[in-house]
Design a protein around this motif. Structure first.
Motif, PDB file in Angstrom:
ATOM      1  N   THR A   1      -5.927 -11.746  -8.711  1.00  0.00           N
ATOM      2  CA  THR A   1      -4.769 -11.675  -7.825  1.00  0.00           C
ATOM      3  C   THR A   1      -3.560 -12.283  -8.509  1.00  0.00           C
ATOM      4  OG1 THR A   1      -6.164 -11.832  -5.853  1.00  0.00           O
ATOM      5  CG2 THR A   1      -3.834 -12.352  -5.590  1.00  0.00           C
ATOM      6  N   TRP A   2      -2.450 -11.543  -8.444  1.00  0.00           N
ATOM      7  CA  TRP A   2      -1.184 -12.033  -8.987  1.00  0.00           C
ATOM      8  C   TRP A   2      -0.324 -12.459  -7.797  1.00  0.00           C
ATOM      9  CZ3 TRP A   2      -0.417 -11.681 -14.374  1.00  0.00           C
ATOM     10  CH2 TRP A   2      -1.365 -10.919 -15.066  1.00  0.00           C
TER      11      TRP A   2
ATOM     12  N   PRO B   1       7.098  -8.109 -12.152  1.00  0.00           N
ATOM     13  CA  PRO B   1       6.475  -7.123 -13.043  1.00  0.00           C
ATOM     14  C   PRO B   1       6.661  -7.455 -14.521  1.00  0.00           C
ATOM     15  CG  PRO B   1       7.662  -6.023 -11.273  1.00  0.00           C
ATOM     16  CD  PRO B   1       8.008  -7.480 -11.187  1.00  0.00           C
TER      17      PRO B   1
ATOM     18  N   GLN C   1       0.151  -9.033  -5.991  1.00  0.00           N
ATOM     19  CA  GLN C   1      -0.610  -7.844  -6.358  1.00  0.00           C
ATOM     20  C   GLN C   1      -2.075  -8.227  -6.506  1.00  0.00           C
ATOM     21  OE1 GLN C   1       0.175  -4.692  -6.795  1.00  0.00           O
ATOM     22  NE2 GLN C   1       2.391  -4.611  -6.931  1.00  0.00           N
ATOM     23  N   THR C   2      -2.944  -7.387  -5.982  1.00  0.00           N
ATOM     24  CA  THR C   2      -4.374  -7.552  -6.186  1.00  0.00           C
ATOM     25  C   THR C   2      -4.848  -6.516  -7.188  1.00  0.00           C
ATOM     26  OG1 THR C   2      -4.716  -8.389  -3.948  1.00  0.00           O
ATOM     27  CG2 THR C   2      -6.649  -7.546  -5.101  1.00  0.00           C
ATOM     28  N   GLN C   3      -5.399  -6.981  -8.282  1.00  0.00           N
ATOM     29  CA  GLN C   3      -5.853  -6.081  -9.350  1.00  0.00           C
ATOM     30  C   GLN C   3      -7.352  -5.861  -9.232  1.00  0.00           C
ATOM     31  OE1 GLN C   3      -4.944  -7.395 -13.311  1.00  0.00           O
ATOM     32  NE2 GLN C   3      -6.205  -5.825 -14.289  1.00  0.00           N
TER      33      GLN C   3
ATOM     34  N   PHE D   1      -3.739  -0.908 -14.168  1.00  0.00           N
ATOM     35  CA  PHE D   1      -2.935  -1.786 -13.322  1.00  0.00           C
ATOM     36  C   PHE D   1      -1.500  -1.860 -13.827  1.00  0.00           C
ATOM     37  CE2 PHE D   1      -1.375  -6.148 -12.454  1.00  0.00           C
ATOM     38  CZ  PHE D   1      -1.286  -6.051 -11.074  1.00  0.00           C
TER      39      PHE D   1
ATOM     40  N   ASP E   1       0.269   1.243 -12.859  1.00  0.00           N
ATOM     41  CA  ASP E   1       0.559   1.256 -11.425  1.00  0.00           C
ATOM     42  C   ASP E   1       1.763   0.376 -11.097  1.00  0.00           C
ATOM     43  OD1 ASP E   1      -1.561   2.949 -11.034  1.00  0.00           O
ATOM     44  OD2 ASP E   1      -2.955   1.381 -10.407  1.00  0.00           O
ATOM     45  N   VAL E   2       1.824  -0.805 -11.718  1.00  0.00           N
ATOM     46  CA  VAL E   2       2.969  -1.688 -11.504  1.00  0.00           C
ATOM     47  C   VAL E   2       4.247  -1.015 -12.017  1.00  0.00           C
ATOM     48  CG1 VAL E   2       4.026  -3.881 -12.195  1.00  0.00           C
ATOM     49  CG2 VAL E   2       1.617  -3.807 -11.528  1.00  0.00           C
TER      50      VAL E   2
ATOM     51  N   GLN F   1       5.710   1.424  -9.626  1.00  0.00           N
ATOM     52  CA  GLN F   1       6.349   0.833  -8.450  1.00  0.00           C
ATOM     53  C   GLN F   1       7.769   0.373  -8.715  1.00  0.00           C
ATOM     54  OE1 GLN F   1       3.972  -1.887  -5.971  1.00  0.00           O
ATOM     55  NE2 GLN F   1       2.246  -1.439  -7.308  1.00  0.00           N
TER      56      GLN F   1
ATOM     57  N   GLN G   1      11.553  -2.608   0.253  1.00  0.00           N
ATOM     58  CA  GLN G   1      10.437  -1.956  -0.416  1.00  0.00           C
ATOM     59  C   GLN G   1      10.633  -0.450  -0.472  1.00  0.00           C
ATOM     60  OE1 GLN G   1       6.632  -1.837   1.588  1.00  0.00           O
ATOM     61  NE2 GLN G   1       5.529  -2.168  -0.328  1.00  0.00           N
TER      62      GLN G   1
END
Length: 398
Positions: free
Chosen positions: A128-129, A134, A160-162, A169, A172-173, A176, A286
């Motif tokens: 978990t971050w 980013p 963020q949950t990886q 990951f 994906d980041v 976003q 968001q």
């Protein structure tokens, strides 16, 4: 450039050491954003069944095992080579009865599928971050694998949950926040889409298509994609072509464009309306971030085939010139993806062929608008440590 004086497409493997009687046949290198670099290398092996020392070997000889580090050099000019680093992902022998034979010796092709230095990032993680940007995520992941991070600073902070590999990951980041993710050698680029990834020597390749009788064009093919994706949604068709009239010896351009519509020709709804209807967000902030990241900044697209040039990589610039491509297509384009293809002819080296197939983009129908770019810093050299490619240094740089 004057110092590039001798045309000689070439291809060498510096690591691992090739066995005697083996030689390179071809290379296809695929480069794209948010994707591993993948290369397909064909090596010809000589097998002589008359020699007792070779009877115990496979027909392909000593094939490189999986995960073997590979260092390739290739280029268009004799005095200017580019380096590519990666690992063996798989190999396959293509032996057949049609293989060339010279007495007891037979030539057997082996195709190696190679993956770039991003391959170790396939390691799966569960972590978990918390309250992390980013850019901080990209720097930490890059340094964990001894890659040199080149990251644009992002002020966004989120949790963020990886539950995926570091590579997935990271992609994906990037999706976003609108980052371009690309690993070039042992440099990890996590930058905004308008950031240029300059060539190592700071130059911009230029190619011409004159369509003049007797002229050899370095821009071999060019086509502007018909359905350009508009950043506000929908399609704006734009046709442009140039033809040479052999009778009048005049280049005649023609163009056609239409307003934004759906592929069926219907009026396109606003992007913000679709954002809330199709991809609900927890907050207005968001929603705006997801909308900006999902929009295609390089919404004008074209495809081209040029003389081979290893400087052409995703995020780099290319300058296209010549009457053959139409006035509105002249000037700078940004490379979105590149495929480098080299076919080696050892009997007639002058027939060795090297081309680059490109997907290009612009953020305007007639030009590429770029922000002021800061001076580039030379990437760190790549070194091999314990069977893994690493940047010689990783810290102290964004």
């Amino acid at each position: 450039m004057a110092w590039r004086s001798q045309y000689r497409p070439h291809l060498y493997v510096r690591r691992p050491e090739m066995e005697r009687g083996a030689w390179l046949s071809s290379l296809e290198l695929y480069q794209a954003e948010a994707a591993h670099q993948v290369a397909e290398l064909v090596v010809m092996h000589t097998h002589n069944s008359a020699l007792p020392s070779q009877q115990w070997r496979t027909p392909a000889g000593s094939a490189w095992p999986e995960n073997t580090p590979v260092h390739i050099q290739y280029g268009w000019w004799a005095d200017d080579s580019a380096d590519w680093y990666g690992y063996v992902a798989s190999s396959r022998v293509l032996a057949s009865e049609a293989d060339p034979r010279y007495g007891y010796a037979v030539q057997i092709p082996v195709v190696y599928t190679l993956t770039g230095t991003s391959m170790p990032l396939q390691t799966r993680r569960n972590r978990t971050w918390r309250d992390t940007s980013p850019s901080a995520i990209a720097r930490q992941i890059g340094k964990e694998y001894s890659l040199q991070p080149r990251v644009d600073v992002s002020r966004i902070r989120f949790a963020q949950t990886q539950a995926a590999s570091d590579w997935q990951f990271l992609c994906d980041v990037g999706a976003q926040v609108g980052y371009r993710i690309f690993v070039d050698g042992t440099t990890l680029w996590c930058v905004y889409r308008e950031t240029v990834m300059p060539a190592a020597d700071g130059t911009v390749p230029q190619f011409w298509q004159r369509k003049a009788p007797g002229a050899i064009d370095s821009l071999r093919e060019f086509s502007a994609v018909v359905g350009d994706t508009d950043p506000a949604g929908g399609i704006r068709a734009r046709y442009q072509a140039v033809a040479y009239n052999r009778t009048s010896r005049v280049l005649t351009p023609a163009s056609y464009s239409q307003t934004r519509t759906t592929p069926l020709g219907e009026q396109e709804s606003a992007a913000l309306t679709r954002q809330y209807a199709e991809r609900p967000a927890a907050s207005y902030t968001q929603a705006g971030r997801l909308l900006r990241a999902a929009s295609d900044w390089l919404w004008v697209e074209a495809r081209a085939v040029t003389n081979g040039d290893p400087r052409l990589k995703p995020g780099s610039l290319v300058d296209l010139q010549g009457n053959g491509i139409g006035e509105s297509n002249l000037g700078l384009w940004m490379v979105r993806s590149a495929v480098h293809k080299i076919t080696v002819n050892h009997l007639s080296p002058q027939k060795t062929a090297y081309t680059t197939t490109l997907v290009l983009g612009r953020n305007d129908a007639r030009r590429l608008d770029l922000k002021v770019q800061e001076g580039s810093v030379a990437p760190a050299p790549s070194v091999l440590v314990n069977g893994q490619w690493r940047a010689a240094y990783t810290g102290g740089m964004s």
